[in-house]
Design a protein around this motif. Structure first.
Motif, PDB file in Angstrom:
ATOM      1  N   UNK A   1      25.375  29.090  25.563  1.00 40.83           N
ATOM      2  CA  UNK A   1      24.978  30.109  24.606  1.00 40.83           C
ATOM      3  C   UNK A   1      26.198  30.731  23.950  1.00 40.83           C
ATOM      4  N   UNK A   2      26.110  30.909  22.659  1.00 39.11           N
ATOM      5  CA  UNK A   2      27.145  31.674  21.963  1.00 39.11           C
ATOM      6  C   UNK A   2      26.754  33.145  22.007  1.00 39.11           C
ATOM      7  N   UNK A   3      27.602  34.007  21.572  1.00 39.71           N
ATOM      8  CA  UNK A   3      27.275  35.431  21.590  1.00 39.71           C
ATOM      9  C   UNK A   3      27.727  36.099  22.865  1.00 39.71           C
ATOM     10  N   UNK A   4      27.550  37.408  22.894  1.00 41.90           N
ATOM     11  CA  UNK A   4      28.116  38.209  23.973  1.00 41.90           C
ATOM     12  C   UNK A   4      27.083  38.746  24.957  1.00 41.90           C
ATOM     13  N   UNK A   5      25.826  38.349  24.821  1.00 41.61           N
ATOM     14  CA  UNK A   5      24.791  38.970  25.648  1.00 41.61           C
ATOM     15  C   UNK A   5      24.237  38.023  26.704  1.00 41.61           C
ATOM     16  N   UNK A   6      24.946  36.924  26.948  1.00 43.34           N
ATOM     17  CA  UNK A   6      24.442  35.940  27.911  1.00 43.34           C
ATOM     18  C   UNK A   6      24.220  36.566  29.275  1.00 43.34           C
ATOM     19  N   UNK A   7      25.173  37.370  29.727  1.00 42.58           N
ATOM     20  CA  UNK A   7      25.103  37.868  31.101  1.00 42.58           C
ATOM     21  C   UNK A   7      23.902  38.780  31.339  1.00 42.58           C
TER      22      UNK A   7
ATOM     23  N   UNK B   1      16.537  38.086  25.495  1.00 39.91           N
ATOM     24  CA  UNK B   1      17.336  39.298  25.674  1.00 39.91           C
ATOM     25  C   UNK B   1      16.886  40.330  24.662  1.00 39.91           C
ATOM     26  N   UNK B   2      16.660  41.549  25.141  1.00 44.44           N
ATOM     27  CA  UNK B   2      16.280  42.686  24.304  1.00 44.44           C
ATOM     28  C   UNK B   2      15.140  42.312  23.364  1.00 44.44           C
ATOM     29  N   UNK B   3      14.122  41.664  23.914  1.00 46.09           N
ATOM     30  CA  UNK B   3      12.935  41.333  23.143  1.00 46.09           C
ATOM     31  C   UNK B   3      13.092  40.190  22.165  1.00 46.09           C
ATOM     32  N   UNK B   4      14.196  39.490  22.222  1.00 47.09           N
ATOM     33  CA  UNK B   4      14.435  38.367  21.314  1.00 47.09           C
ATOM     34  C   UNK B   4      14.498  37.068  22.097  1.00 47.09           C
TER      35      UNK B   4
ATOM     36  N   UNK C   1      26.263  30.264  34.976  1.00 49.23           N
ATOM     37  CA  UNK C   1      27.667  30.619  35.088  1.00 49.23           C
ATOM     38  C   UNK C   1      27.958  31.572  33.938  1.00 49.23           C
ATOM     39  N   UNK C   2      27.969  32.849  34.244  1.00 49.41           N
ATOM     40  CA  UNK C   2      28.151  33.832  33.172  1.00 49.41           C
ATOM     41  C   UNK C   2      29.531  33.749  32.528  1.00 49.41           C
TER      42      UNK C   2
ATOM     43  N   UNK D   1      24.154  33.361  16.686  1.00 48.19           N
ATOM     44  CA  UNK D   1      23.882  33.040  18.078  1.00 48.19           C
ATOM     45  C   UNK D   1      23.087  31.738  18.127  1.00 48.19           C
ATOM     46  N   UNK D   2      23.516  30.840  19.004  1.00 48.39           N
ATOM     47  CA  UNK D   2      22.779  29.599  19.146  1.00 48.39           C
ATOM     48  C   UNK D   2      22.922  29.079  20.567  1.00 48.39           C
ATOM     49  N   UNK D   3      22.006  28.187  20.928  1.00 48.27           N
ATOM     50  CA  UNK D   3      22.037  27.506  22.211  1.00 48.27           C
ATOM     51  C   UNK D   3      22.267  26.029  21.957  1.00 48.27           C
ATOM     52  N   UNK D   4      23.196  25.442  22.681  1.00 47.33           N
ATOM     53  CA  UNK D   4      23.502  24.027  22.533  1.00 47.33           C
ATOM     54  C   UNK D   4      23.284  23.339  23.874  1.00 47.33           C
ATOM     55  N   UNK D   5      22.366  22.407  23.885  1.00 47.34           N
ATOM     56  CA  UNK D   5      22.004  21.699  25.101  1.00 47.34           C
ATOM     57  C   UNK D   5      22.746  20.373  25.213  1.00 47.34           C
ATOM     58  N   UNK D   6      22.954  19.941  26.442  1.00 44.60           N
ATOM     59  CA  UNK D   6      23.513  18.622  26.708  1.00 44.60           C
ATOM     60  C   UNK D   6      22.923  18.107  28.017  1.00 44.60           C
ATOM     61  N   UNK D   7      23.148  16.828  28.236  1.00 40.86           N
ATOM     62  CA  UNK D   7      22.568  16.184  29.410  1.00 40.86           C
ATOM     63  C   UNK D   7      21.299  15.466  29.016  1.00 40.86           C
TER      64      UNK D   7
END
Length: 114
Positions: A23-29, A98-101, A71-72, A1-7
């Motif tokens: 965000x990668x992964x399935x728990x964004x929403x 999410x979930x304490x992480x 935007x989920x 799981x990672x976050x990639x920023x732009x702008x």
């Protein structure tokens, strides 16, 4: 799981920029997403936060100028920054909670010239 920023980048005072964070992964929403910033010599501070249900809160210094949204379907959180001021200059980071992480993005520089 990672976050990639732009702008980000360089803009004159009064201008606008939009930051994105994917965000990668399935728990964004179900995640709380936030934008933080850190100026040289200062502590990292909260800029804006959005819950999984879409509730938002902002630092007093950016209220009325910045808008956080998500935007989920695209696993993306945005920070629209208008009426930028030189004091908004900082490195901006997105945060997924999410979930304490907590997971931080890599940071992106925003520089506002006077």
């Amino acid at each position: 799981v990672q976050l990639v920023q732009s702008g980000g980048g360089l803009v004159q005072a009064g201008g606008s920029l939009r930051l994105s964070c994917i965000a990668s992964g399935s728990r964004f929403s179900i995640s709380v997403m936030g934008w933080y910033r850190q100026a040289p010599g200062n502590q990292r501070e909260l800029v804006a936060r959005i819950t999984s249900g879409g509730s938002t809160n902002y630092a007093d210094s950016v209220k009325g100028r910045f808008t956080i949204s998500r935007d989920n379907a695209k696993n993306t959180v945005y920070l629209q920054m208008n009426s930028l001021k030189p004091e908004d200059t900082a490195v901006y980071y997105c945060l997924q909670s999410v979930v304490g992480t907590d997971l931080w993005g890599q940071g992106t520089q925003v520089t506002v010239s006077s």
